[in-house]
Design a protein around this motif. Structure first.
Motif, PDB file in Angstrom:
ATOM      1  N   GLY A 154      65.181  43.759  74.062  1.00 32.45           N
ATOM      2  CA  GLY A 154      64.400  42.548  74.297  1.00 32.45           C
ATOM      3  C   GLY A 154      63.135  42.517  73.468  1.00 32.45           C
ATOM      4  O   GLY A 154      62.820  41.499  72.842  1.00 32.45           O
ATOM      5  N   ALA A 158      62.519  39.814  70.317  1.00 34.69           N
ATOM      6  CA  ALA A 158      61.400  38.878  70.381  1.00 34.69           C
ATOM      7  C   ALA A 158      60.400  39.126  69.260  1.00 34.69           C
ATOM      8  O   ALA A 158      59.854  38.186  68.683  1.00 34.69           O
ATOM      9  CB  ALA A 158      60.703  38.983  71.732  1.00 34.69           C
ATOM     10  N   PHE A 270      64.780  43.433  80.209  1.00 37.25           N
ATOM     11  CA  PHE A 270      65.001  42.678  78.969  1.00 37.25           C
ATOM     12  C   PHE A 270      64.084  41.468  78.900  1.00 37.25           C
ATOM     13  O   PHE A 270      63.428  41.205  77.883  1.00 37.25           O
ATOM     14  CB  PHE A 270      66.465  42.239  78.893  1.00 37.25           C
ATOM     15  CG  PHE A 270      66.767  41.341  77.722  1.00 37.25           C
ATOM     16  CD1 PHE A 270      67.009  41.867  76.464  1.00 37.25           C
ATOM     17  CD2 PHE A 270      66.803  39.965  77.884  1.00 37.25           C
ATOM     18  CE1 PHE A 270      67.287  41.043  75.381  1.00 37.25           C
ATOM     19  CE2 PHE A 270      67.073  39.129  76.817  1.00 37.25           C
ATOM     20  CZ  PHE A 270      67.316  39.670  75.558  1.00 37.25           C
ATOM     21  N   LEU A 271      64.016  40.701  79.996  1.00 39.60           N
ATOM     22  CA  LEU A 271      63.231  39.474  80.007  1.00 39.60           C
ATOM     23  C   LEU A 271      61.736  39.749  79.845  1.00 39.60           C
ATOM     24  O   LEU A 271      61.040  39.069  79.088  1.00 39.60           O
ATOM     25  CB  LEU A 271      63.478  38.717  81.312  1.00 39.60           C
ATOM     26  CG  LEU A 271      64.886  38.147  81.506  1.00 39.60           C
ATOM     27  CD1 LEU A 271      65.041  37.558  82.903  1.00 39.60           C
ATOM     28  CD2 LEU A 271      65.202  37.095  80.458  1.00 39.60           C
ATOM     29  N   SER A 273      60.327  42.482  78.544  1.00 39.83           N
ATOM     30  CA  SER A 273      60.078  43.027  77.209  1.00 39.83           C
ATOM     31  C   SER A 273      60.160  41.946  76.147  1.00 39.83           C
ATOM     32  O   SER A 273      59.496  42.024  75.107  1.00 39.83           O
ATOM     33  CB  SER A 273      61.084  44.142  76.905  1.00 39.83           C
ATOM     34  OG  SER A 273      60.930  45.205  77.819  1.00 39.83           O
ATOM     35  N   LEU A 274      60.953  40.929  76.419  1.00 39.19           N
ATOM     36  CA  LEU A 274      61.014  39.763  75.533  1.00 39.19           C
ATOM     37  C   LEU A 274      59.632  39.129  75.421  1.00 39.19           C
ATOM     38  O   LEU A 274      59.188  38.741  74.330  1.00 39.19           O
ATOM     39  CB  LEU A 274      62.014  38.749  76.098  1.00 39.19           C
ATOM     40  CG  LEU A 274      62.611  37.700  75.166  1.00 39.19           C
ATOM     41  CD1 LEU A 274      63.553  38.344  74.163  1.00 39.19           C
ATOM     42  CD2 LEU A 274      63.366  36.652  75.977  1.00 39.19           C
TER      43      LEU A 274
END
Length: 328
Positions: A154, A158, A270-271, A273-274
């Motif tokens: 992530g 990004a 993931f979200l 760290s995005l």
């Protein structure tokens, strides 16, 4: 006697009053989703309508259209209304109307801020996004292989996309705008991820706020007798974006929800760290839009950054806990 309903709490209110309350909560959600960093889903969680929102969205059934021909008869109208109530459509309309109202109002304010004070505005966005990511981040993810890998993926994705966005790689073409709508709708159903943040990451945030303002201005001008050409141009872009959002509501949002149910910690890692990786974009914008690093300008940037951090930390303080639990 007027029907009553329960909206997010144990308190029972008349139906019309309840919908007004939901509309106000939709206003708060729209205000959050209009600014990168805070999710409309987070506001829905805080105000107690998150679970109802998810149930309502996942209960929508397009087959209700088949009842339209029967609206000529009273029995048909009653069945149609009953089906809409079963899917909680009045609730969704109240939330949606509130969100649209807030976005339409704030879009103009954000456009002005980006034009007049781009450096401090992006510093404010940096604070919002950074504080949101930190507030949601769990140290335990680092020590579990699944969440750790998801977090690395992530962040890397990004970070790379943010760099491409800063160099203007992503065009304002209809396919990109459609895809942005598909992804941005996730901010409505996920605590922690803002739809505006996704637009910012894809380089469409400033463009879409400008287009929305043009759409509203040109619509008013058409009502006053002006040529509809400019309105139709802006309307086409808005329709493409909204079409993507509707598709996303029944695809991406459902997929993310399924991922949260099956791989909760990895998905959240993931979200979040995005969001951390995406900080590259506002950081680049701050440096590029600050022509001279004088004491007053640095102070303004710092104040905007602290304001963004403080807004989210205050929100997080009153939210207490999103209830994220480890995978079973």
């Amino acid at each position: 006697m007027q029907p009553s309903e329960t909206i997010g709490t144990e308190e029972t209110r008349p139906a019309v009053v309840g919908l007004v309350v939901v509309y106000c909560k939709g206003l708060a959600m729209g205000a959050a989703d209009a600014v990168p960093g805070v999710s409309g889903g987070t506001i829905a969680f805080i105000t107690g309508i998150y679970e109802r929102l998810i149930r309502a969205v996942t209960s929508l059934d397009p087959s209700v259209i088949l009842l339209v021909p029967s609206l000529r008869r009273q029995r048909g109208r009653q069945e149609f209304v009953a089906e809409l109530q079963r899917m909680d459509v009045p609730f969704l309309m109240a939330v949606g109307t509130g969100m649209v109202t807030a976005v339409a109002i704030l879009a103009r304010l954000v456009q002005f801020a980006l034009s007049a004070l781009p450096g401090p505005t992006f510093a404010f966005f940096f604070g919002l996004i950074g504080a949101s990511a930190v507030a949601l981040f769990e140290r335990g993810w680092v020590y579990q292989s699944g969440p750790a890998v998801a977090a690395l993926v992530g962040f890397s994705a990004a970070f790379l996309v943010a760099g491409e966005t800063a160099t203007g790689t992503f065009p304002h073409s209809f396919p990109v705008i459609f895809g942005a709508g598909v992804l941005a709708i996730s901010g409505m159903v996920l605590p922690g991820i803002s739809g505006a943040f996704i637009l910012l990451l894809l380089g469409q945030y400033d463009y879409m706020t400008t287009t929305l303002n043009e759409f509203i201005d040109e619509f008013i001008a058409v009502l006053q007798g002006s040529s509809p050409d400019a309105f139709l141009d802006a309307a086409l872009t808005v329709v493409v974006f909204v079409s993507g959002a509707l598709i996303g509501l029944f695809t991406i949002a459902f997929a993310v929800r399924a991922a949260l149910e099956r791989y909760r910690m990895a998905t959240l890692a993931f979200l979040v760290s995005l969001m951390l990786g995406a900080l590259r974009y506002p950081a680049i914008q701050v440096t590029e839009t600050t022509s001279a690093w004088t004491v007053p300008r640095v102070a303004a940037l710092f104040a905007a950054l602290v304001a963004g951090l403080g807004a989210v930390l205050l929100l997080d303080y009153y939210t207490e806990d999103f209830g994220y639990e480890a995978d079973a």
